[in-house]
Design an enzyme around this catalytic site. Structure first.
Site, PDB file in Angstrom:
ATOM      1  N   LYS A 145     -38.687 -68.026  30.640  1.00  0.00           N
ATOM      2  CA  LYS A 145     -37.490 -67.372  30.107  1.00  0.00           C
ATOM      3  C   LYS A 145     -36.373 -68.387  29.858  1.00  0.00           C
ATOM      4  O   LYS A 145     -35.675 -68.318  28.843  1.00  0.00           O
ATOM      5  CB  LYS A 145     -37.010 -66.294  31.079  1.00  0.00           C
ATOM      6  N   HIS A 287     -84.300 -65.197  13.117  1.00  0.00           N
ATOM      7  CA  HIS A 287     -83.390 -64.224  12.518  1.00  0.00           C
ATOM      8  C   HIS A 287     -83.066 -63.089  13.484  1.00  0.00           C
ATOM      9  O   HIS A 287     -83.085 -61.912  13.124  1.00  0.00           O
ATOM     10  CB  HIS A 287     -83.952 -63.683  11.204  1.00  0.00           C
TER      11      HIS A 287
END
Length: 530
Positions: A145, A287
């Protein structure tokens, strides 16, 4: 400082409190040499002092002791005021002077290892609770912050850049602090998400978690890829944060070229199949479907049997093993005429590695990956992207309860045939539906995958099996809607069938089996894989 150099906010005092001390000693030594005062807590302070560094004790500074087994250490106004004070506000600085509070310019924090702890199969709820960091996230958020003045470091990868700035400029630049701030909030968000996910209430059935009501996916890019499924598609590999368990993304590549998008997909399939099979096992992927898979007493035999599943399709395939690849297996794989894209296994023996990385046409070409096997855990939630959202489901990784299997035919399969059916059923769940597997001697002889009709998958699996179909068994991932597939299988020489059952035509299918004296098991569980 040379003209044009970025303006740096001086770094005079650092607060260090870390769980993971990797790289910390060198960083802290560099800070001390640059004149930065070091403040720390408990284990971190003891670690640095043992290495000869001067480190101020936070408890001595605040006048408030650490307590409750370290649960309360840094939660004190003299710490947080020193982090949050705005250097351009006279009233903030006056408040510090009034209460004898020091400014902290550099905060170095990483949090308790929550994700790593809960990833352990034996982790208890009480252990998980103790790994919820309180002071650490508060320090991180406070420093982030106030990044206009305070630098926050949450990862060892940041140490080098920050130390270099302090050594060259005497402090940190706003650009660096802004980047550190963004990283810090990502860090705490990911940490809180992991905690929320772990403790999120979910209904359970037989210890299987259900998909949560809300999901936050935290993905960290591991590397870019040359391209995706096709050269015109940009692609990258990401790691899903928060799991804490070894995964394909973290597998160690021992040899070979860079892995492609399609390589990763096929390696994932190869690994899933191999580790799901009994004894020494091998899987052959092409595949994203298995064109070979086998179990045997020795890995080299399993490999030979798997490669025979579909030798033509196996050219350029990807292999998965569930045991260490030994010398005999490596010798077989380097037989002239075989070409393998990649291999994944728990380990490679020194002799196997030597063979696979030195033989002609192999050397640097074949990609070799090591990934440690893990004890079976609760099935994870898996996600699949669709347009505008995601689908989520509990992964289909659990073995079926064989006590629920039923022999529905007049003929009962022998113990030997039942073992063959068990293997065919294990492979079937990994084949894209409509899925048919034909197996013999615990090896895949032929698979029918991804067809629009089940009878077409049966035809393909039988044709792929060739002469080996005679005396083989057949598995189907879902019910047979008609008895035509039974007739085709029996005519080809299939001797037993396993399938879920559940069709309106089940009586006709059972009658067709009885007419051919074919034993058939209903599992009661479907294993579609789309």
């Amino acid at each position: 400082m040379s003209s044009g150099s970025p303006t740096a906010t001086p770094a005079r005092r650092a607060l260090i409190s870390v769980s993971d001390k990797a790289g910390l000693l060198e960083f802290a030594q560099g800070l001390a040499q640059a004149g930065v005062e070091l403040y720390s807590t408990g284990g971190t302070r003891a670690f640095l002092q043992a290495e000869g560094l001067t480190v101020h004790d936070v408890a001595t500074y605040t006048g408030f002791p650490e307590m409750m087994d370290g649960r309360v250490k840094t939660l004190h106004p003299k710490i947080f005021a020193g982090i949050l004070a705005r250097r351009d506000r006279a009233d903030d600085l006056q408040a510090l002077e009034d209460h004898d509070i020091k400014l902290f310019d550099l905060i170095v924090v990483n949090l308790y290892p929550f994700s790593q702890t809960v990833a352990r199969p034996d982790c208890t709820r009480a252990e998980a609770v103790e790994k919820i960091d309180i002071g650490g996230p508060s320090l991180v958020r406070a420093a982030a912050k106030n990044h206009a003045f305070t630098a926050i470091l949450t990862d060892a990868s940041q140490y080098g850049r920050v130390l270099a700035e302090i050594q060259n400029l005497g402090g940190t630049t706003l650009e660096t602090r802004q980047a550190l701030m963004a990283d810090a909030f990502e860090h705490t968000a990911s940490y809180d998400r992991a905690i929320a996910d772990y403790f999120a209430p979910s209904a359970e059935s037989n210890d299987t978690p259900l998909p949560p009501s809300q999901v936050t996916l935290r993905l960290e890019q591991v590397s870019g890829l040359r391209y995706g499924e096709n050269p015109h598609q940009p692609a990258a590999l990401y790691r899903r944060n928060g799991d804490g368990r070894p995964s394909l993304v973290d597998a160690t590549q021992l040899n070979g070229k860079e892995l492609s998008y399609n390589n990763y997909l096929d390696l994932d399939a190869a690994w899933r199949i191999a580790v799901s099979l009994p004894d020494a096992a091998a899987s052959v992927i092409k595949h994203n479907n298995p064109c070979g898979a086998a179990s045997a007493g020795e890995l080299s035999l399993a490999c030979r049997k798997a490669m025979l599943g579909d030798p033509v399709s196996a050219f350029g395939s990807i292999l998965g093993f569930n045991q260490e690849v030994d010398e005999a297996t490596a010798e077989f794989l380097t037989t002239p005429g075989l070409f393998i894209e990649a291999i994944i296994a728990p380990k490679f023996s020194a002799a196997a590695l030597e063979i696979l990385t030195t033989r002609p046409k192999w050397k640097t070409n074949v990609r070799l990956l090591e990934l440690a096997t893990q004890p079976q855990a609760a099935p994870p939630i898996e996600y699949r992207q669709i347009d505008g959202g995601f689908l989520a489901q509990v992964a289909d990784t659990r073995a079926d309860d064989e006590s629920q299997w039923k022999v529905v035919t007049e003929t009962t399969p022998s113990a030997e045939l039942t073992n063959e059916l068990r293997f065919a059923w294990a492979i079937c769940r990994h084949v894209k539906s409509n899925a048919i597997t034909v197996c013999r001697d615990r090896a895949l002889c032929g698979a029918g995958a991804g067809q629009m009709s089940r009878v077409d998958s049966v035809d393909i699996a039988i044709r792929k099996s060739g002469d080996r179909v005679k005396g083989a068994v057949l598995a189907s991932d879902a019910f047979f809607p008609f008895p035509d597939s039974i007739d085709i299988a029996a005519d080809a020489g299939i001797v037993a069938i396993i399938q879920p059952g559940g069709s309106k035509k089940d009586p006709e299918v059972i009658e067709a089996c009885n007419a051919r004296q074919l034993p058939m098991i209903f599992t009661g569980v479907r294993h579609f894989r789309h």
